[in-house]
Design an enzyme around this catalytic site. Structure first.
Site, PDB file in Angstrom:
ATOM      1  N   TRP A 171       0.777  -1.205  -0.054  1.00 22.67           N
ATOM      2  CA  TRP A 171      -0.018   0.085   0.040  1.00 22.67           C
ATOM      3  C   TRP A 171       0.936   1.148   0.112  1.00 22.67           C
ATOM      4  O   TRP A 171       1.715   1.447   0.843  1.00 22.67           O
ATOM      5  CB  TRP A 171      -0.967  -0.177   1.274  1.00 22.67           C
ATOM      6  CG  TRP A 171      -1.886   0.927   1.478  1.00 22.67           C
ATOM      7  CD1 TRP A 171      -2.644   1.632   0.186  1.00 22.67           C
ATOM      8  CD2 TRP A 171      -2.072   1.742   2.386  1.00 22.67           C
ATOM      9  NE1 TRP A 171      -3.513   2.502   0.872  1.00 22.67           N
ATOM     10  CE2 TRP A 171      -3.387   2.695   2.356  1.00 22.67           C
ATOM     11  CE3 TRP A 171      -1.437   1.651   3.884  1.00 22.67           C
ATOM     12  CZ2 TRP A 171      -3.869   3.523   3.037  1.00 22.67           C
ATOM     13  CZ3 TRP A 171      -2.190   2.619   4.737  1.00 22.67           C
ATOM     14  CH2 TRP A 171      -3.315   3.746   4.247  1.00 22.67           C
ATOM     15  N   ASP A 224      -0.522  -5.307   9.092  1.00 16.40           N
ATOM     16  CA  ASP A 224      -1.337  -4.481   8.848  1.00 16.40           C
ATOM     17  C   ASP A 224      -2.465  -5.294   8.438  1.00 16.40           C
ATOM     18  O   ASP A 224      -2.624  -5.935   7.394  1.00 16.40           O
ATOM     19  CB  ASP A 224      -1.035  -3.663   7.418  1.00 16.40           C
ATOM     20  CG  ASP A 224      -1.948  -2.471   7.136  1.00 16.40           C
ATOM     21  OD1 ASP A 224      -3.078  -2.552   7.472  1.00 16.40           O
ATOM     22  OD2 ASP A 224      -1.627  -1.677   6.317  1.00 16.40           O
ATOM     23  N   ALA A 277      -6.372  -4.747   7.536  1.00 19.17           N
ATOM     24  CA  ALA A 277      -7.314  -3.849   6.928  1.00 19.17           C
ATOM     25  C   ALA A 277      -8.675  -4.419   6.291  1.00 19.17           C
ATOM     26  O   ALA A 277      -9.494  -3.631   6.028  1.00 19.17           O
ATOM     27  CB  ALA A 277      -6.566  -2.415   6.338  1.00 19.17           C
TER      28      ALA A 277
HETATM   29  N1  PMP Z   1      -3.693  -0.587   5.390  1.00 21.72           N
HETATM   30  C1  PMP Z   1      -3.980  -0.996   4.090  1.00 21.72           C
HETATM   31  C2  PMP Z   1      -3.355  -2.234   3.397  1.00 21.72           C
HETATM   32  C3  PMP Z   1      -5.036  -0.425   3.283  1.00 21.72           C
HETATM   33  O1  PMP Z   1      -5.428  -0.643   2.184  1.00 21.72           O
HETATM   34  C4  PMP Z   1      -5.697   0.756   4.057  1.00 21.72           C
HETATM   35  C5  PMP Z   1      -6.863   1.556   3.416  1.00 21.72           C
HETATM   36  N2  PMP Z   1      -6.771   1.867   1.997  1.00 21.72           N
HETATM   37  C6  PMP Z   1      -5.510   1.177   5.441  1.00 21.72           C
HETATM   38  C7  PMP Z   1      -4.535   0.465   6.161  1.00 21.72           C
HETATM   39  C8  PMP Z   1      -5.994   2.065   6.239  1.00 21.72           C
HETATM   40  O2  PMP Z   1      -7.353   2.525   6.047  1.00 21.72           O
HETATM   41  P1  PMP Z   1      -7.998   3.475   7.004  1.00 21.72           P
HETATM   42  O3  PMP Z   1      -7.173   4.590   7.460  1.00 21.72           O
HETATM   43  O4  PMP Z   1      -8.965   4.042   6.042  1.00 21.72           O
HETATM   44  O5  PMP Z   1      -8.605   2.717   7.957  1.00 21.72           O
END
Ligand code: PMP
Length: 394
Positions: free
Chosen positions: A127, A208, A210
């Site tokens: 990401w 991570d 998500a």
């Molecule tokens: N980690 C990953 C891999 C993601 O794709 C995302 C959202 N695009 C996030 C973290 C964080 O998302 P948010 O801050 O919207 O909760």
């Protein structure tokens, strides 16, 4: 003062969103930004979220500050959702954060305090906000091989080779499930091998997560995170509630740090509260309260899980339809990876020119690295995308 500013790099995905908006064509298809959309292109408020909000509106008698770590009920509910009983709660320090991004940011700030010389290893690709925040914080980073452009699956041998270069005390960022941007994931057995190397190297995992519930199911999607949490003295977990609760704009996430023992947990908890205080003081509460209301009420939870399953199965059906359509058009199984990938995304392996051609000729918007948001499709647009992919010669 402000004349000294220089333009910061634009976020490519946000720029793509703007270009899509400006495109006058009716038949345009948005496969860009990572937001779940139903078949009619809406990002719905989930039923259980609506009901939890109704209850909060009716019952909440104060908007006074919560603690620096956020509402303890949210912390407990998320610990149970993500980690189950993988590690005793006495070992887990946690703070609520503004979204998963806030959790990532705070995890990196914690690493910077505890191990300022550590290199943070990122999958290639990952990401884009991961390297962007690391760069902004002035931290050391490195990449490990992850994706095989030829097969569009994980390049597992390449990954192991690179992870053998990790130094003692380095941090390795792993996606808990539903890898973004590729959609290609390690099996449980492959992750066990990765864990073996990281233990040997005395590295610290940063997970991570998500998209829990978007891949193989709520419980299955947490298995790798739980396995890692069980296997190390220390590990960091940044979890987002944006996707699985559909509460993107409420900014709801949590950073959990697994400590060696209760003493280390107390010190870590105090440090995490300090980091929240320095950055934004008290974390947002509304989304966190929605989440804990849902997770602790059996009926609401059952309804949320059912709707999440519908969402997940809908994306799997679109994956299968797209893979089948491409099989029919190309008379080959080289696009079967689309059905095999998990989560909201797949990197389809088109060149930047092919991505541009699909945008110009067919109004199909995907990220420049050829990441598609599967949830941006519906039964009618799948054949349109399939034809565009074949026409572009992907
Ligand atoms: N980690 C990953 C891999 C993601 O794709 C995302 C959202 N695009 C996030 C973290 C964080 O998302 P948010 O801050 O919207 O909760």
């Amino acid at each position: 003062m402000l004349e000294n500013l220089t333009a910061q790099p634009a976020d490519k995905i946000l720029a793509l969103m703007a270009a899509y908006k400006a495109d006058p064509r009716n038949e345009k298809v948005d496969l860009g930004v990572g937001v779940y959309k139903d078949a009619s292109g809406n990002t719905p408020v989930m039923r259980a979220v609506k009901e939890a909000e109704r209850r909060i509106l009716a019952d909440q008698s104060s908007k006074a500050y919560t603690g620096l770590a956020g509402d303890p009920a949210f912390g407990k509910a998320m610990r149970d959702l993500v980690l189950g009983d993988a590690v005793p709660s006495e070992r887990i320090a946690a703070v609520a954060t503004p979204g998963g991004t806030g959790a990532i940011r705070q995890s990196l700030e914690l690493i910077r305090l505890a191990a300022p010389n550590a290199t943070v290893w990122l999958s290639n690709p990952t990401w884009p906000n991961h390297p962007s925040i690391l760069k902004y914080l002035g931290m050391k980073m490195a990449k490990y091989t992850y994706f095989d452009n030829a097969t569009r699956e994980v390049d597992f041998d390449g990954m192991l080779t690179d992870l053998r270069k990790v130094a003692e005390g380095d941090v390795v960022l792993l996606h808990g499930c539903c890898h973004n941007p590729t959609g290609a994931n390690l099996t449980y057995d492959q992750m066990s091998q990765v864990i073996g190397i990281l233990q040997e190297k005395r590295a610290v995992p940063l997970i991570d997560i998500a998209y829990q519930g978007f891949g193989d199911g709520l419980n299955d999607d947490a298995q790798i995170t739980r396995l890692i949490a069980r296997s190390f003295e220390n590990c960091l977990i940044a979890a987002s509630c944006s996707k699985n609760f559909g509460i993107y704009r409420e900014r709801t996430g949590i950073l959990m740090a697994v400590a060696k023992d209760a003493d280390q947990q107390a010190l870590t908890q105090q440090t995490l509260a300090f980091l929240n205080r320095q950055n934004y003081s008290f974390p947002p509460d509304h989304g966190a309260r929605v989440v804990s209301t849902i997770l602790t009420d059996p009926a609401l939870r059952a309804d949320w899980e059912a709707e999440l399953e519908e969402t997940r199965n809908g994306m799997l059906a679109l994956r299968q339809q797209l893979a089948d359509e491409l099989k029919r058009l190309t008379n080959s199984d080289r696009f079967d990876f689309i059905a095999h990938h998990r989560g909201m995304f797949s990197r389809i392996g088109a060149t930047p020119q092919q991505v541009e051609e699909m945008r110009d000729k067919h109004g199909i918007y995907m990220v420049g690295d050829s990441r598609i948001n599967v949830a941006g499709l519906n039964a009618e647009t799948v054949p349109v995308l399939a034809r565009a992919i074949v026409a572009a010669g992907v």
